[in-house]
Design a protein around this motif. Structure first.
Motif, PDB file in Angstrom:
ATOM      1  N   ILE A  28       0.530  -1.788  -0.270  1.00 35.47           N
ATOM      2  CA  ILE A  28      -0.100   0.359   0.529  1.00 35.47           C
ATOM      3  C   ILE A  28       0.536   1.320  -0.096  1.00 35.47           C
ATOM      4  CG2 ILE A  28      -1.906   1.636   0.993  1.00 35.47           C
ATOM      5  CD1 ILE A  28      -2.653  -0.685   2.078  1.00 35.47           C
ATOM      6  N   ALA A  29       0.526   2.039  -1.026  1.00 35.11           N
ATOM      7  CA  ALA A  29       1.472   3.146  -1.457  1.00 35.11           C
ATOM      8  C   ALA A  29       0.979   4.474  -0.408  1.00 35.11           C
ATOM      9  CB  ALA A  29       1.968   3.587  -2.692  1.00 35.11           C
ATOM     10  N   VAL A  31      -2.746   5.861   1.790  1.00 30.83           N
ATOM     11  CA  VAL A  31      -4.919   5.507   1.321  1.00 30.83           C
ATOM     12  C   VAL A  31      -5.148   6.790   1.867  1.00 30.83           C
ATOM     13  CG1 VAL A  31      -6.466   5.106   3.887  1.00 30.83           C
ATOM     14  CG2 VAL A  31      -3.574   3.878   3.121  1.00 30.83           C
ATOM     15  N   VAL A  32      -6.595   7.337   1.355  1.00 30.82           N
ATOM     16  CA  VAL A  32      -7.574   8.224   1.426  1.00 30.82           C
ATOM     17  C   VAL A  32      -8.410   7.521   1.581  1.00 30.82           C
ATOM     18  CG1 VAL A  32      -8.554  10.331   0.011  1.00 30.82           C
ATOM     19  CG2 VAL A  32      -6.243   9.615  -0.909  1.00 30.82           C
ATOM     20  N   GLY A  33      -9.152   7.832   3.329  1.00 24.45           N
ATOM     21  CA  GLY A  33      -9.800   7.830   3.651  1.00 24.45           C
ATOM     22  C   GLY A  33      -9.803   6.837   3.675  1.00 24.45           C
ATOM     23  N   GLY A  34     -11.390   5.918   3.014  1.00 29.43           N
ATOM     24  CA  GLY A  34     -11.123   4.600   2.816  1.00 29.43           C
ATOM     25  C   GLY A  34     -10.631   3.897   1.675  1.00 29.43           C
ATOM     26  N   SER A  35      -9.808   4.587   0.771  1.00 29.51           N
ATOM     27  CA  SER A  35      -9.113   3.830  -0.236  1.00 29.51           C
ATOM     28  C   SER A  35      -7.801   3.848  -0.126  1.00 29.51           C
ATOM     29  CB  SER A  35      -9.713   4.926  -1.544  1.00 29.51           C
ATOM     30  OG  SER A  35     -10.907   5.686  -1.881  1.00 29.51           O
ATOM     31  N   ILE A  36      -7.308   2.851  -1.507  1.00 28.53           N
ATOM     32  CA  ILE A  36      -6.258   2.482  -0.838  1.00 28.53           C
ATOM     33  C   ILE A  36      -5.050   2.852  -2.038  1.00 28.53           C
ATOM     34  CG2 ILE A  36      -6.324   1.295   1.291  1.00 28.53           C
ATOM     35  CD1 ILE A  36      -5.846  -1.676  -1.166  1.00 28.53           C
ATOM     36  N   ILE A  37      -3.964   3.568  -2.508  1.00 24.68           N
ATOM     37  CA  ILE A  37      -4.134   3.180  -3.588  1.00 24.68           C
ATOM     38  C   ILE A  37      -2.437   2.520  -3.393  1.00 24.68           C
ATOM     39  CG2 ILE A  37      -1.869   4.350  -4.722  1.00 24.68           C
ATOM     40  CD1 ILE A  37      -2.825   7.091  -3.749  1.00 24.68           C
ATOM     41  N   LEU A  38      -2.674   1.304  -4.703  1.00 21.58           N
ATOM     42  CA  LEU A  38      -0.969   0.110  -4.566  1.00 21.58           C
ATOM     43  C   LEU A  38       0.127   0.607  -5.010  1.00 21.58           C
ATOM     44  CD1 LEU A  38      -3.343  -3.344  -5.150  1.00 21.58           C
ATOM     45  CD2 LEU A  38      -2.371  -1.771  -2.735  1.00 21.58           C
ATOM     46  N   GLN A  39       1.022   0.477  -4.561  1.00 19.82           N
ATOM     47  CA  GLN A  39       2.240   0.444  -5.212  1.00 19.82           C
ATOM     48  C   GLN A  39       2.417   0.023  -6.783  1.00 19.82           C
ATOM     49  OE1 GLN A  39       4.753   2.172  -3.703  1.00 19.82           O
ATOM     50  NE2 GLN A  39       6.202   1.955  -6.012  1.00 19.82           N
ATOM     51  N   SER A  40       1.180  -1.316  -6.970  1.00 20.46           N
ATOM     52  CA  SER A  40       1.280  -1.591  -8.166  1.00 20.46           C
ATOM     53  C   SER A  40       0.600  -1.111  -9.650  1.00 20.46           C
ATOM     54  CB  SER A  40       1.025  -2.454  -8.790  1.00 20.46           C
ATOM     55  OG  SER A  40      -0.851  -3.191  -7.654  1.00 20.46           O
ATOM     56  N   ASP A  41      -0.112  -0.429  -8.656  1.00 19.93           N
ATOM     57  CA  ASP A  41      -0.534   0.584  -9.576  1.00 19.93           C
ATOM     58  C   ASP A  41      -0.038   2.203  -9.808  1.00 19.93           C
ATOM     59  OD1 ASP A  41      -2.956   0.001  -8.509  1.00 19.93           O
ATOM     60  OD2 ASP A  41      -3.432   1.373  -6.925  1.00 19.93           O
ATOM     61  N   ILE A  42       1.182   2.145  -9.432  1.00 22.26           N
ATOM     62  CA  ILE A  42       1.853   3.552  -9.953  1.00 22.26           C
ATOM     63  C   ILE A  42       2.988   2.986 -10.445  1.00 22.26           C
ATOM     64  CG2 ILE A  42       3.780   5.531  -8.999  1.00 22.26           C
ATOM     65  CD1 ILE A  42       1.830   5.421  -6.433  1.00 22.26           C
ATOM     66  N   GLU A  43       3.215   1.814 -10.431  1.00 25.57           N
ATOM     67  CA  GLU A  43       4.150   0.950 -11.379  1.00 25.57           C
ATOM     68  C   GLU A  43       4.298   1.339 -12.524  1.00 25.57           C
ATOM     69  OE1 GLU A  43       7.853   0.759 -10.394  1.00 25.57           O
ATOM     70  OE2 GLU A  43       7.628   1.057  -8.624  1.00 25.57           O
ATOM     71  N   LEU A  64       2.587  11.268  -9.697  1.00 24.84           N
ATOM     72  CA  LEU A  64       1.495  10.166 -10.829  1.00 24.84           C
ATOM     73  C   LEU A  64       0.448   9.095  -9.493  1.00 24.84           C
ATOM     74  CD1 LEU A  64       3.269   7.294 -12.557  1.00 24.84           C
ATOM     75  CD2 LEU A  64       1.361   9.238 -13.351  1.00 24.84           C
ATOM     76  N   MET A  65       1.483   9.461  -8.030  1.00 22.75           N
ATOM     77  CA  MET A  65       1.150   9.675  -6.461  1.00 22.75           C
ATOM     78  C   MET A  65       0.244  10.494  -6.406  1.00 22.75           C
ATOM     79  SD  MET A  65       0.329   8.387  -3.788  1.00 22.75           S
ATOM     80  CE  MET A  65       1.708   6.922  -2.494  1.00 22.75           C
ATOM     81  N   GLN A  66       0.519  11.965  -6.628  1.00 22.03           N
ATOM     82  CA  GLN A  66      -0.561  13.230  -6.558  1.00 22.03           C
ATOM     83  C   GLN A  66      -1.965  13.457  -7.162  1.00 22.03           C
ATOM     84  OE1 GLN A  66       0.955  17.201  -8.045  1.00 22.03           O
ATOM     85  NE2 GLN A  66      -0.002  17.925  -6.205  1.00 22.03           N
ATOM     86  N   ARG A  67      -1.687  12.161  -8.134  1.00 18.31           N
ATOM     87  CA  ARG A  67      -2.769  12.661  -9.278  1.00 18.31           C
ATOM     88  C   ARG A  67      -4.131  11.533  -8.902  1.00 18.31           C
ATOM     89  NH1 ARG A  67      -5.067   9.883 -13.256  1.00 18.31           N
ATOM     90  NH2 ARG A  67      -3.511   8.209 -13.262  1.00 18.31           N
ATOM     91  N   LEU A  68      -3.476  10.158  -8.472  1.00 17.29           N
ATOM     92  CA  LEU A  68      -4.199   9.293  -7.919  1.00 17.29           C
ATOM     93  C   LEU A  68      -4.905   9.594  -6.887  1.00 17.29           C
ATOM     94  CD1 LEU A  68      -1.900   6.058  -8.556  1.00 17.29           C
ATOM     95  CD2 LEU A  68      -4.423   6.434  -9.554  1.00 17.29           C
ATOM     96  N   ILE A 434       0.106   8.172   3.542  1.00 18.18           N
ATOM     97  CA  ILE A 434       1.394   8.274   2.023  1.00 18.18           C
ATOM     98  C   ILE A 434       2.744   7.244   2.513  1.00 18.18           C
ATOM     99  CG2 ILE A 434       2.539   9.218   0.564  1.00 18.18           C
ATOM    100  CD1 ILE A 434       0.868  11.844   0.879  1.00 18.18           C
ATOM    101  N   ASP A 435       3.072   6.413   1.728  1.00 16.05           N
ATOM    102  CA  ASP A 435       4.067   5.397   2.361  1.00 16.05           C
ATOM    103  C   ASP A 435       5.514   6.271   2.611  1.00 16.05           C
ATOM    104  OD1 ASP A 435       6.597   3.990   0.898  1.00 16.05           O
ATOM    105  OD2 ASP A 435       5.646   2.071   2.293  1.00 16.05           O
ATOM    106  N   PRO A 436       6.716   5.957   3.640  1.00 16.96           N
ATOM    107  CA  PRO A 436       7.445   6.722   3.459  1.00 16.96           C
ATOM    108  C   PRO A 436       8.475   6.883   1.724  1.00 16.96           C
ATOM    109  CG  PRO A 436       7.382   5.257   5.065  1.00 16.96           C
ATOM    110  CD  PRO A 436       5.882   5.171   4.123  1.00 16.96           C
ATOM    111  N   GLU A 437       8.188   5.841   1.034  1.00 17.29           N
ATOM    112  CA  GLU A 437       8.726   6.163  -0.118  1.00 17.29           C
ATOM    113  C   GLU A 437       8.802   7.514  -0.807  1.00 17.29           C
ATOM    114  OE1 GLU A 437       9.369   4.010  -3.891  1.00 17.29           O
ATOM    115  OE2 GLU A 437       8.313   2.429  -2.815  1.00 17.29           O
TER     116      GLU A 437
END
Length: 470
Positions: A28-29, A31-43, A64-68, A434-437
């Motif tokens: 998980i890269a 979290v926004v509220g109840g939604s998650i963004i996966l690292q694979s989405d960004i890659e 890309l992270m900002q857009r998601l 947001i993930d430390p990365e």
């Protein structure tokens, strides 16, 4: 026949990169509220960025992270505000994307090989993200739909710009054209139609379609692939081609027909619902000097009617005689291609065809040029009569001459401020992690409060997804 944006190599890079990243454990890269963004989405999206010709740049992943993050926040608000999109709209969006990918891959079968799955499976996989994107875009339009600027606001915006930061506008012209395209007569076309007919006869007699297409077809996009155009729907082709293709069953060959590209005949390879897989052979007629001479005679006669007889105005002549579909219904006037929505007729001279710019340099305002021969980059020749309606010299921006342009700037500024204020408020009200990365990304600093920044550093999130299974 059609334009191809991706190269085959780009697609291979795209899907290979996407496939490679799925072999690793996901995490998980964000979290926004109840939604998650996966690292694979960004890659996955970064792989697509590279495939489209982008240069390797880690900051793109920050973007890309900002857009998601933005997309998730808007989509969640859309639920609260009952903003939705129809399933038909989502289907059309997905279908447009898939047509583009199929065309660029050189056919549906090739695309499915790259994807490692069927198009139907892939469409199901991307559907949730495409739908969320559409909802987020609609939600953002709702946020700004009532934003407008008054003349007083435009004036205040202009006065707020430091004098040394005022935009400068290049010399602009308003210009019209009447275009005369050389056309072959029936006798001149007969040679090329017969050439296409002879090739069709050879195919019907048993010769290999693909071999003949490679040897004789003049469609540079499909000839190297044996004339194969892949799958497409009725909107993928010119009307004459669609009319021929959708009458046929799989395996059938059309009669020879004519389009703006020349003389074709096609074969339907397979039909799937409203899509058809075709291949074709195209014979493109060569323009003759006789046809060019006939066109000059016609252009000269129209010029005489306008200038000497004065029996018809420029706009009337354009509507009656011009072969330009872009300008003939606009009184012959050209529109600024970078501001088509506003239907602006003011065109910076650096955007003009260099041949036309040279002609305009010799003209006075309200003058009409004699017919001139123009040669396009692809070698096609046309005669044009040009009308210079106005000239605006290069100048620093001012309200008198440039009010419409400054109004657009003021409107965009107000829209951006409205959106920024909305996001600022929602970010403070929403749990965001947001993930430390990604915490070194400058554009993401405003997405986290100090307390959340501390907690996420102490608690990295990871998740194994189904794509990690052997």
């Amino acid at each position: 026949m059609r334009k191809f944006g991706f190269t085959l190599l780009s697609l291979i890079i795209f899907f290979s990169a996407a496939h490679a990243q799925k072999k690793t454990l996901d995490k998980i890269a964000g979290v926004v509220g109840g939604s998650i963004i996966l690292q694979s989405d960004i890659e996955f999206q970064y792989a697509r960025y590279l495939a489209e010709g982008g240069q390797p740049n880690d900051n793109v992943k920050c973007q890309l992270m900002q857009r998601l993050l933005t997309q998730k926040l808007l989509a969640q608000q859309a639920i609260i505000d009952s903003v939705s999109v129809s399933e038909d709209d989502v289907d059309q969006n997905i279908d447009r994307r898939m047509r583009y990918m199929i065309q660029n891959a050189g056919g549906q079968e090739r695309l499915e090989q790259f994807l490692g799955r069927s198009v139907i499976q892939y469409k199901d996989e991307i559907r949730p993200d495409i739908k969320e994107q559409a909802v987020a875009e609609k939600m953002q339009r709702k946020i700004t739909e009532k934003v407008g600027v008054t003349p007083q606001e435009v004036k205040r915006y202009f006065e707020s710009i430091p004098k040394d930061s005022l935009p400068s506008y290049n010399k602009e012209v308003e210009v019209g054209e009447i275009v005369f395209q050389p056309k072959l007569n029936r006798d001149e076309k007969a040679y090329y139609r017969k050439k296409a007919e002879d090739l069709r006869t050879r195919v019907k007699a048993g010769e290999d379609f693909a071999t003949l297409a490679i040897a004789y077809s003049q469609d540079p996009g499909s000839a190297p692939n044996g004339g194969d155009l892949g799958f497409g729907d009725r909107t993928s082709y010119v009307k004459e081609f669609s009319a021929a293709a959708f009458k046929l069953k799989a395996g059938e060959i059309s009669p020879v027909f004519e389009s703006d590209f020349g003389f074709h005949f096609l074969q339907v390879i397979e039909r799937r619902g409203e899509q058809v897989h075709t291949r074709h052979i195209l014979i493109t007629p060569a323009m003759t000097q006789a046809a060019i001479d006939r066109t000059k005679t016609k252009a000269d006669s129209i010029y005489d009617i306008m200038i000497r007889n004065k029996s018809i105005s420029f706009s009337e002549a354009a509507a009656a005689y011009s072969d330009s579909k872009d300008s003939k219904y606009n009184g012959g006037m050209l529109l600024n291609e970078k501001n088509v929505d506003a239907r602006s007729t003011f065109i910076p001279t650096d955007q003009l065809d260099p041949q036309m710019a040279l002609v305009l340099d010799t003209m006075k305002v309200n003058a009409i040029s004699k017919p001139q021969l123009y040669t396009a980059q692809d070698g096609k020749k046309t005669y044009k009569i040009v009308y210079l309606r106005s000239v605006t010299p290069a100048h620093p921006a001012n309200l008198t001459q440039d009010f419409p342009k400054i109004k657009d700037l003021a409107q965009n500024n107000k829209v951006n401020r409205t959106v920024s204020q909305w996001f600022e408020k929602r970010r403070k009200e929403t749990f965001i992690k947001i993930d430390p990365e990604f915490q070194s990304c400058g554009q993401l600093k405003t997405w986290l409060t100090p307390s959340l920044l501390t907690s996420v550093q102490a608690e990295p999130a990871a998740v194994a997804t189904e794509t990690a299974k052997p």
